[in-house]
Scaffold this active site. Structure first.
Site, PDB file in Angstrom:
ATOM      1  N   ASP A 177       0.413   8.351   5.255  1.00 16.09           N
ATOM      2  CA  ASP A 177       0.743   7.214   4.396  1.00 16.09           C
ATOM      3  C   ASP A 177       2.234   7.103   4.111  1.00 16.09           C
ATOM      4  OD1 ASP A 177      -1.821   6.232   4.213  1.00 16.09           O
ATOM      5  OD2 ASP A 177      -2.306   7.355   2.407  1.00 16.09           O
ATOM      6  N   ARG A 195     -11.879   9.633  -5.706  1.00 16.67           N
ATOM      7  CA  ARG A 195     -12.927  10.633  -5.510  1.00 16.67           C
ATOM      8  C   ARG A 195     -13.428  11.196  -6.833  1.00 16.67           C
ATOM      9  NH1 ARG A 195      -9.833  10.019  -1.162  1.00 16.67           N
ATOM     10  NH2 ARG A 195     -10.549  10.639   0.923  1.00 16.67           N
TER      11      ARG A 195
END
Length: 433
Positions: A317, A28
């Site tokens: 995750d 990002r």
């Protein structure tokens, strides 16, 4: 990815380490710094294969990116001066690159084609395409669900959108596209997912409003963007493998420094505490992206837990290695509401169960998670990462429960998020001797 690795590491694990920069934040930060005209420096980024794919694509759009020791310098002409790429934008194995850039390129109105490797070609893209089409994006793919994604210029509209799944990638694709709309966009989350896009919008001077599960961007928010430097914290998803390794290996005592503990990502810490694990935080920094040192010691007789609801997206995750941890609990553990695991690099529900069961553990896959029974490492069958970096590292940690070497096929998949993972694990082994 085709190399095998024979893992022969025995405990205890001792010492102090740092882990690579956060993968989600690195992606990002590269994207937003590339949009802002001027120079931004990103310190301690993750230089794994996935983030390199994101950098490569922005270079093709006309951004100059220079790598230095532990930093990358991004010199951008600004989004207004991007060039149209004359080749396919290759995203490799990176779902984050593929899905987020589907939104960003739709907003930019740049004619382009996004395509990745075989694994990406099997991962569903309709979850991103559907809201983008509602925003008037001109985007298409194979069966309107798979790469390559073809993006053509269009005028993006603002929408009021209710998320159907807890997915930071879908949320981020919508938010990135919304930057270029003349109307506001309002997005309401199903469950709160990782919020790095929102925190980095604010860091790069992009106005954004957040009230509970509702996020709003203003018209033409992109016009406010400014270049900024950013320090990337250590990735808690990478730290998770060492946290679990220390918890399950007798005599272990380790500290992991400068780990990002953003509340939308720190589910593993809460889960370990629920299980009675010996884990402590120190040197806690405050701010939008807080960090801490994490001290972990071996802990026998762990409590059984049920992992569900809003805890799942906060640990999505880490769930494969958490499943391994659960095999060492005193009673059966349950993971539920984790359908998102099915659309990762592999179907991680099935892959986690299949690989650990090959080693003698006892896991039952369900439609939305796993039932994990107390069990032991009983077989040194050859296992396979299935080209999934997190499965490869989870299996390496599992090998600590055996005194015999373990062969893992396609182990180079770990380079996607953690180049140097195995040497760091061996360093802790050597310190423990």
């Amino acid at each position: 990815m085709n190399n095998s690795e024979i893992i022969n590491i025995n405990g205890p694990l001792k010492g102090e380490i740092e882990v690579p920069g956060d993968k989600s934040m690195t992606h990002r930060a590269i994207m937003l710094a590339s949009l802002a005209k001027g120079i931004s420096t990103i310190y301690e980024p993750l230089m794994g294969e996935d983030c390199r794919r994101t950098m490569d694509i922005f270079k093709l759009l006309g951004v100059t990116i220079e790598e230095q020791d532990n930093s990358i310098i991004i010199n951008s002409p600004g989004y207004q001066n991007f060039i149209t790429p004359h080749q396919v934008l290759y995203t490799g194995n990176s779902g984050t690159t593929t899905r987020l850039l589907a939104g960003l390129l739709s907003g930019l109105g740049i004619e382009s084609v996004l395509s990745g490797d075989v694994s990406i070609g099997k991962r569903p893209m309709d979850r991103v395409m559907k809201p983008l089409l509602k925003m008037n994006a001109n985007i298409s793919g194979i069966d309107n669900n798979y790469t390559p994604l073809i993006i053509k210029p269009s005028t993006i509209k603002g929408i009021n959108y209710q998320m159907e799944v807890a997915s930071a990638q879908v949320k981020s694709a919508i938010l990135l596209a919304s930057l270029f709309s003349k109307e506001a966009t309002t997005l309401t989350e199903f469950d709160v997912s990782r919020n790095h896009t929102e925190t980095l919008f604010a860091h790069f001077n992009i106005p954004i409003s957040i009230q509970g599960k509702t996020i709003q961007t203003i018209p033409y928010a992109i016009e406010h963007i400014q270049p900024r430097d950013f320090h990337v914290p250590g990735d808690i998803s990478s730290a998770a493998f060492f946290i679990v390794a220390a918890l399950i290996t007798p005599g272990s005592d380790i500290t992991i420094h400068n780990v990002g503990i953003n509340p939308t990502r720190s589910g593993i810490i809460d889960i370990v505490k629920q299980m009675g694990g010996n884990i402590e935080l120190s040197n806690v920094s405050k701010g939008a992206e807080p960090t801490a040192s994490i001290h972990v010691k071996y802990t026998p007789n762990l409590n059984a837990v049920t992992i569900k609801g809003d805890l799942v997206p906060r640990a999505i995750d880490e769930l494969p290695v958490i499943a391994l941890l659960c095999t060492q609990a005193s009673n059966s553990c349950i993971i539920k509401n984790a359908e998102e695991l099915k659309v990762k690099e592999t179907n991680r529900i099935d892959t986690t169960a299949d690989m650990l069961n090959l080693l003698g553990f006892n896991l039952q896959p369900t439609h939305d998670g796993l039932i994990i029974h107390p069990s032991e490492f009983r077989s040194n069958a050859t296992v396979d990462s299935q080209t999934d970096h997190r499965i490869g590292m989870m299996l390496a940690v599992a090998s600590l429960l055996s005194s015999e070497p373990l062969k893992i096929e396609q182990f180079d998949a770990v380079n996607v998020s953690f180049p140097g993972f195995l040497p760091k694990l061996k360093l802790l082994e050597n310190e423990g001797k």
